[in-house]
Design a protein around this motif. Structure first.
Motif, PDB file in Angstrom:
ATOM      1  N   MET A  83      32.398  41.613  70.244  1.00  0.00           N
ATOM      2  CA  MET A  83      32.993  40.360  69.740  1.00  0.00           C
ATOM      3  C   MET A  83      33.596  39.548  70.885  1.00  0.00           C
ATOM      4  O   MET A  83      33.449  38.326  70.921  1.00  0.00           O
ATOM      5  CB  MET A  83      34.056  40.642  68.666  1.00  0.00           C
ATOM      6  CG  MET A  83      33.523  40.906  67.278  1.00  0.00           C
ATOM      7  SD  MET A  83      32.272  39.745  66.689  1.00  0.00           S
ATOM      8  CE  MET A  83      33.233  38.272  66.399  1.00  0.00           C
ATOM      9  N   GLU A  84      34.253  40.228  71.830  1.00  0.00           N
ATOM     10  CA  GLU A  84      34.803  39.500  72.993  1.00  0.00           C
ATOM     11  C   GLU A  84      33.678  38.760  73.729  1.00  0.00           C
ATOM     12  O   GLU A  84      33.808  37.596  74.092  1.00  0.00           O
ATOM     13  CB  GLU A  84      35.482  40.475  73.973  1.00  0.00           C
ATOM     14  CG  GLU A  84      36.852  40.929  73.547  1.00  0.00           C
ATOM     15  CD  GLU A  84      37.581  41.712  74.654  1.00  0.00           C
ATOM     16  OE1 GLU A  84      37.007  41.897  75.744  1.00  0.00           O
ATOM     17  OE2 GLU A  84      38.711  42.145  74.393  1.00  0.00           O
ATOM     18  N   LEU A  85      32.566  39.464  73.929  1.00  0.00           N
ATOM     19  CA  LEU A  85      31.436  38.867  74.656  1.00  0.00           C
ATOM     20  C   LEU A  85      30.905  37.642  73.908  1.00  0.00           C
ATOM     21  O   LEU A  85      30.707  36.572  74.498  1.00  0.00           O
ATOM     22  CB  LEU A  85      30.334  39.934  74.848  1.00  0.00           C
ATOM     23  CG  LEU A  85      29.036  39.478  75.490  1.00  0.00           C
ATOM     24  CD1 LEU A  85      29.268  38.934  76.893  1.00  0.00           C
ATOM     25  CD2 LEU A  85      28.026  40.631  75.558  1.00  0.00           C
ATOM     26  N   LEU A  86      30.694  37.792  72.602  1.00  0.00           N
ATOM     27  CA  LEU A  86      30.137  36.686  71.807  1.00  0.00           C
ATOM     28  C   LEU A  86      31.076  35.479  71.827  1.00  0.00           C
ATOM     29  O   LEU A  86      30.642  34.336  71.981  1.00  0.00           O
ATOM     30  CB  LEU A  86      29.907  37.147  70.354  1.00  0.00           C
ATOM     31  CG  LEU A  86      28.856  38.253  70.155  1.00  0.00           C
ATOM     32  CD1 LEU A  86      28.895  38.758  68.717  1.00  0.00           C
ATOM     33  CD2 LEU A  86      27.459  37.756  70.496  1.00  0.00           C
ATOM     34  N   ILE A  87      32.360  35.760  71.692  1.00  0.00           N
ATOM     35  CA  ILE A  87      33.331  34.657  71.609  1.00  0.00           C
ATOM     36  C   ILE A  87      33.512  33.992  72.977  1.00  0.00           C
ATOM     37  O   ILE A  87      33.659  32.773  73.078  1.00  0.00           O
ATOM     38  CB  ILE A  87      34.650  35.171  70.981  1.00  0.00           C
ATOM     39  CG1 ILE A  87      34.375  35.522  69.503  1.00  0.00           C
ATOM     40  CG2 ILE A  87      35.770  34.148  71.091  1.00  0.00           C
ATOM     41  CD1 ILE A  87      35.475  36.281  68.805  1.00  0.00           C
TER      42      ILE A  87
END
Ligand code: R5P
Length: 313
Positions: free
Chosen positions: A69-73
């Motif tokens: 999720m960190e990567l996507l955001i």
């Protein structure tokens, strides 16, 4: 170079990101990657990225969902901040082992993650020793696939000079094991592995000559350690000499480290594609770095030079 490219990282593996930036002669660009009080990921890119060639270094290792999720955001934030091109640098691509519908009513998570990255705004992906090479085809954006083979071959060619056999712990790993055997001028053997459950395997037969030889088991992932430990037991039964293992991604879940310590494996060599927390350190585990490999690949992507040349033999 650092006026044209920026390297960002989330919380998955800042040390590796720093080492990559150092190889390239620069520093990680500042970004806030934290949590709101309800647990949602909070991101703020803290430098201007308009028109820049941006690389986000983030293995999707445990805690997998948080890191993903960190990567996507982060990608979403960079896209909206007008980065010219965004490359997701994923040294360990999690969710890769669910890569086909081998039972009724199961997902193909590797494809789902590929879709998520693309929809978030990634223009390219740079990754290392994917669980299955075919996962490249799940992306409709360019993907550069690196191999840790040179890093391991450099280590083992100094350590083990002769009387060596490279062993694949399962049939799926033969191609990679053959490449290692060729570069190490070693023999080749294969373990006939059966998977009983996601956490348990049995090694039935060894195909190839291992008696009296030093063995190097090569694999992409060590998770529970069951595959390697069962393979090592089978090698011992077949009267092999010392047993080493070269595994790119040290996931080391559950009590894998304890199992390795009590096993027939003399040394497990892993890369730093995933951080190794202090509680997982062991005298039997050696970490070799892939920072310069990833750094060189980033440089080459930016300069539009060949990546495959890095693996020519
Ligand atoms: C399997 O196909 C992989 O290449 C690895 O051998 C496997 O994922 C390792 O898992 P574990 O350590 O839990 O046996």
């Amino acid at each position: 170079m650092f006026n044209r490219i920026s390297i960002f990282t989330g919380n998955a593996h800042p040390k590796l990101a720093k080492d990559i930036a150092k190889y390239l002669g620069g520093k990680i660009s500042p970004a806030l990657v934290s949590r709101f009080s309800d647990g949602e990921v909070r991101v703020k890119i803290e430098e201007n990225v308009r028109g820049k060639d941006v690389f986000v270094v983030q293995p999707t290792s445990p805690p997998v969902n948080e890191n993903l999720m960190e990567l996507l955001i982060m990608i979403d934030a960079l896209k909206r901040a007008s980065a010219r091109r965004i490359t997701a640098v994923i040294p360990y691509f999690g969710y890769a082992r669910q890569d086909r519908k081998d039972q009724p009513r199961v997902p193909i998570t590797a494809k789902l993650v590929a879709n998520l990255l693309t929809v978030a705004g990634a223009d390219r992906v740079l990754t290392l020793d994917l669980h299955a090479g075919q996962i490249q085809g799940f992306f409709d954006i360019p993907l550069d696939h690196l191999y840790a083979i040179n890093v391991f071959v450099e280590y083992f060619s100094k350590k083990l000079k002769n009387n060596l056999v490279v062993v694949s712990p399962d049939v799926g790993g033969i191609k990679m094991a053959r490449a290692y055997a060729k570069r190490l001028s070693a023999g080749l053997a294969i373990v006939d592995k059966r998977r009983n459950s996601p956490d348990s395997t049995s090694a039935i037969h060894i195909l190839g000559e291992v008696e009296g030889k030093n063995c190097v088991l090569v694999d992409d992932i060590i998770a529970t350690g069951s595959s390697l430990i069962e393979a090592a037991k089978a090698l011992k039964r077949a009267k092999s000499k010392d047993i080493y293992a070269a595994v790119t991604h040290g996931v080391l879940s559950k009590d894998a480290v304890k199992k390795i310590e009590n096993s027939d494996i003399k040394q497990l060599v892993i890369t730093d594609s995933i951080p190794l927390p202090p509680e997982k350190r062991s005298l039997k585990i050696k970490v070799v770095s892939v920072a310069s490999l990833l750094g060189e690949a980033i440089k080459r992507i930016h300069e539009e030079k060949s990546i495959s040349i890095l693996f020519e033999f």
